[in-house]
Design an enzyme around this catalytic site. Sequence first.
Site, mmCIF file in Angstrom:
data_model
loop_
_atom_site.group_PDB
_atom_site.id
_atom_site.type_symbol
_atom_site.label_atom_id
_atom_site.label_comp_id
_atom_site.label_asym_id
_atom_site.label_seq_id
_atom_site.Cartn_x
_atom_site.Cartn_y
_atom_site.Cartn_z
ATOM 1 N N VAL A 131 -11.955 -28.686 3.532
ATOM 2 C CA VAL A 131 -12.686 -27.428 3.387
ATOM 3 C C VAL A 131 -12.754 -26.689 4.717
ATOM 4 O O VAL A 131 -12.678 -25.453 4.770
ATOM 5 C CB VAL A 131 -14.107 -27.690 2.827
ATOM 6 C CG1 VAL A 131 -14.939 -26.423 2.852
ATOM 7 C CG2 VAL A 131 -14.010 -28.227 1.409
ATOM 8 N N GLU A 180 -11.806 -19.995 3.250
ATOM 9 C CA GLU A 180 -12.259 -19.584 1.913
ATOM 10 C C GLU A 180 -12.482 -18.075 1.801
ATOM 11 O O GLU A 180 -12.297 -17.489 0.740
ATOM 12 C CB GLU A 180 -13.572 -20.306 1.565
ATOM 13 C CG GLU A 180 -13.450 -21.797 1.359
ATOM 14 C CD GLU A 180 -13.505 -22.552 2.673
ATOM 15 O OE1 GLU A 180 -13.294 -23.776 2.655
ATOM 16 O OE2 GLU A 180 -13.756 -21.908 3.721
ATOM 17 N N ASP A 186 13.839 12.415 -0.950
ATOM 18 C CA ASP A 186 14.391 13.488 -1.751
ATOM 19 C C ASP A 186 14.212 14.792 -0.979
ATOM 20 O O ASP A 186 13.502 14.845 0.030
ATOM 21 C CB ASP A 186 13.655 13.546 -3.091
ATOM 22 C CG ASP A 186 14.371 14.403 -4.116
ATOM 23 O OD1 ASP A 186 15.524 14.775 -3.876
ATOM 24 O OD2 ASP A 186 13.758 14.706 -5.155
ATOM 25 N N ASP A 233 10.467 12.838 -7.079
ATOM 26 C CA ASP A 233 9.569 13.424 -8.067
ATOM 27 C C ASP A 233 10.152 13.453 -9.465
ATOM 28 O O ASP A 233 9.433 13.594 -10.438
ATOM 29 C CB ASP A 233 9.162 14.848 -7.654
ATOM 30 C CG ASP A 233 10.366 15.759 -7.438
ATOM 31 O OD1 ASP A 233 11.513 15.278 -7.578
ATOM 32 O OD2 ASP A 233 10.164 16.945 -7.128
ATOM 33 N N ASP A 293 14.683 9.758 -10.047
ATOM 34 C CA ASP A 293 14.288 8.968 -8.884
ATOM 35 C C ASP A 293 13.631 7.646 -9.260
ATOM 36 O O ASP A 293 13.452 6.776 -8.402
ATOM 37 C CB ASP A 293 13.297 9.767 -8.018
ATOM 38 C CG ASP A 293 13.896 11.051 -7.486
ATOM 39 O OD1 ASP A 293 15.036 11.004 -7.010
ATOM 40 O OD2 ASP A 293 13.227 12.093 -7.562
ATOM 41 N N ASP A 343 -19.059 -15.132 8.158
ATOM 42 C CA ASP A 343 -17.753 -14.677 8.630
ATOM 43 C C ASP A 343 -17.151 -13.520 7.837
ATOM 44 O O ASP A 343 -16.392 -12.730 8.391
ATOM 45 C CB ASP A 343 -16.755 -15.840 8.608
ATOM 46 C CG ASP A 343 -16.897 -16.718 9.839
ATOM 47 O OD1 ASP A 343 -17.689 -16.344 10.712
ATOM 48 O OD2 ASP A 343 -16.224 -17.748 9.922
#
Length: 958
Positions: free
Chosen positions: A321, A326, A368, A681, A685, A780
């Site tokens: 652990v 974690e 493009d 667009d 494409d 943490d």
Amino acid sequence: MMRPALDPSAPAGGKDGTAGGKDEPADAVPGRGPRPAEVPELAPGEVFAALDTSPRGLSAARARDLLERYGPNELPRARRRPVWRQLAAQFTDLFAVVLIVASGITFLAYGLQEPRDVGTLQLAVAILGVVLLNAGIGFAQEYSAERTAQALEAMVPHTCRVLRDGERLEVSTRDLVPGDVVVLEAGDAVPADCRVVEAHELSVNNAPLTGESNAVGRTADPVAAGAPLDARNCVFMGTDAVAGSGRAVVHATGAETEFGRIYRLAEAAPRQKTPLQIQVASMARRVAGAALAIGAVVFAVRLPTGQSVVTSFVFALGVMVAMVPEGLPATLSVSLAIGVRRMARRHALIKQLLAVEALGSTTVVCTDKTGTLTQAEMTVTQVWAGGPPHPVDGVGYAPSGEVADATPVRELLRVAGLCCNARLLPPGSPGGPERSRGPEGRERWRVLGDTTEGALLVVVAKAGMDLGAEEEAAPRVTEFPFDSDRKLMTTVHRTGAGYQACVKGAPGELVGRCTGVEWEGRRGPLTGEDRAAVAAAGDALAAQGLRVLAVARRELDSARPAQGEAESGLTLLGLVGMLDPPRPEVTDAVAACRRAGIRIVMVTGDHPLTGEAVARRVGIVRRPDPVVVTGARLDAMNDEALDALLAEPSELLLCRVSPEHKMRVVTAFQRRGEVVAVTGDGANDAPALKHADIGVAMGASGTDVAREAAAMVLLDDSFASIATAVRLGRAVYQNIRKFLVYLFSHNIGELVPILAATFAGFPLVPISAVQILAIDLGSDVLPALALGAEPPEPDVMDRPPRSRRERLFSAAVVGRILFLGGIQAVCVSAVFFWHIGSSGIPFDEFTKDTPVYREAITMVQAGIVLSQFFNALAVRTDRQSILKAGILSNPALLAAGGFGVALMVAISYAPPLQAVFHTAPLDAVDWAVLAGLGTLPLLADEARKAWLRRADPKGVPR
């Protein structure tokens, strides 16, 4: 203008109003519409028989039968994972699997213990709670991003006009079937693939399929067989009718259309894993493997000491652990979500969280042209009439701006305006294409009809002329539409003095039909000198990347002249130069990408000259000799030749390319180890957008297929947003590294005391697994999230992109983890053994309830929490002193660290928490010692940074 129509009383071939009754054509295939290969080559009358219909359209009964057979006219729904699968996927992360297994074994250990230890049960529940918390946070972030993306509207129109039983009806596009006769007018979206059988000056914009924004004329006449999109007598789903009117017979619906073909190609394209996905998966495997291995070693070392198997296992579990971060999955998800929100504020919608970081590692952008680099709005920029050019300011379809010294060119512009069928629509006007909104949804001026004609209407208004009044003074009486053979359009108008032909077209065609000139106050014959001047002016305009039109007129005696008469003996008035202007912010964005070491390659379906002109205007091309490659040349290349082409450090333009070409180029770049972003667009494409490492679609003007395939949608359609997103993406990666150093350094501080106790023969753990979970999640996570919200460093776009092969745990990162973690580990180990040793109690007499032991493990936990507070300040910068960055410049980090310390105080003094964590109250001396030791990581790292700055003053932060 009179437009002939088909006779609705025309006889039908079958009793039900169809050409051939209920028998299917020979080549019909269940599940798709009949598409005879010879349809483009047939005369309009033959088309009805070939497609089993008639000029009156289908009968209602026949339409129902065909709908049942071929299905609705819609693209397949994108395959989306069910919600339960999305949630279940959160538990397949390797860290989650390790913790789930650890929790299950701990529950089993609790059941086997005699007597049972409540602490073991608490540990099992705590580990499982961590898994559920991480899964909930990750699922919430991904689900939120996906739901936002689904809010984008579909592109295909909802209704269309058809003939059924000879009557014009409005039906849902879903109910359209092969054989339906569709009625099209300017502004309509084409609902399916159709063969035109009647056309009156009909033009369509095929940009969603081809990438070219030019209006293309349609005809009902037979054409030679060839590529489907080249058939001038066919129209296709997803395109727009921009001028004229006509009728067309549906020959393909849904997935069998050209639009559907590209959709299927996009669906088949594999979704690439981002560099971060690959690296996190690799990191998880390494960390999990190391945790299991070290846990097994500790278990093997403690088992011979006489402790029970269960006790030894619980001890080894604490080691595992301690090594598993974690809080990392939740921290990573939320940090990416912060990046998503930051980008959304800058008009970039991120559909996939991991795409945020992928942007930061982009090395190549395949962009493009139309609508991405340019505004997708033709604009006249110069008018020439025999003398110096007359510049025109203002861009787009809004008639704001003026023509410099407009008086000499008023007649030229009047004639050009009269020779137009388009209409200019102000914001809020009904009609016209739906994709007419600007950034943030604001409506804008738009053109109903041909975009080139729209540009002419705008320049007429900029010259201060009232075209409506001119049309009333000279009403149109006849017209000779534009066609690709003549490259001219002529309209005939009645004037007070008789009739006048107004002509516009390609200079090469029109000037040859002129015999006179009228410009700069001069009227006379067209001399050889004049022709040379016209050619030179046209070349000068074309060299600037402008599309050039010539304008002329002729006085006539008849309202119905022959076409040859109306288009000969003309008086030349001058030339008009226009272009689709680049977006004003694109040049700076391109320069920023260049500084960041990102290669930009234009990939467009447009003409090479047009593409190169735009590329030069925005800075993609700066050298005199760019490499311009067409789709035909790509077809002739094998993979080795293509790889060699892309390896050259040249400025590269790919023009006249198909969807297959674009995806092949993306794959070739990826083969070279590049991280590729693709912008686009149109539906054409979509395959490349999906196959790229990061697909970027346009939100305002883009098609639904493109937006579905992309990982990011630019809500303002601006290439500049890409540069901003890259900057933020790089910051996300930097911040991920910062909180990795932060999280893993304290894992060393947790692990080393346990290992030291094991090899010193101390029977109990210096810090329990429950305490470790409290540190990882309680103390943490919040500081790590605050580190994830750090703004980009000032020089982030002046650094080269990181390599795809660069690891999250580079040598510099691992070295810093060991440096900071080692200091913490030495300090907390020393505190533990000093406190234990000062008691004078032999090791073998310590139990879990010994007060000194409880004080010692409390000091270890508090020492880690306090040192992590100062560690968080240290990792905010790589080389810069925290004093220069500002200790108070990240208040969220200070608040998060303060919360962790406050929680530790509560764990030390609150009886309920003392019972859970087996802790004891500390006195003031203990806290003072711990605070002093806690500052050591910050002070040591400041010394390290100072040494780096002196050793390499110009070094780039890593």
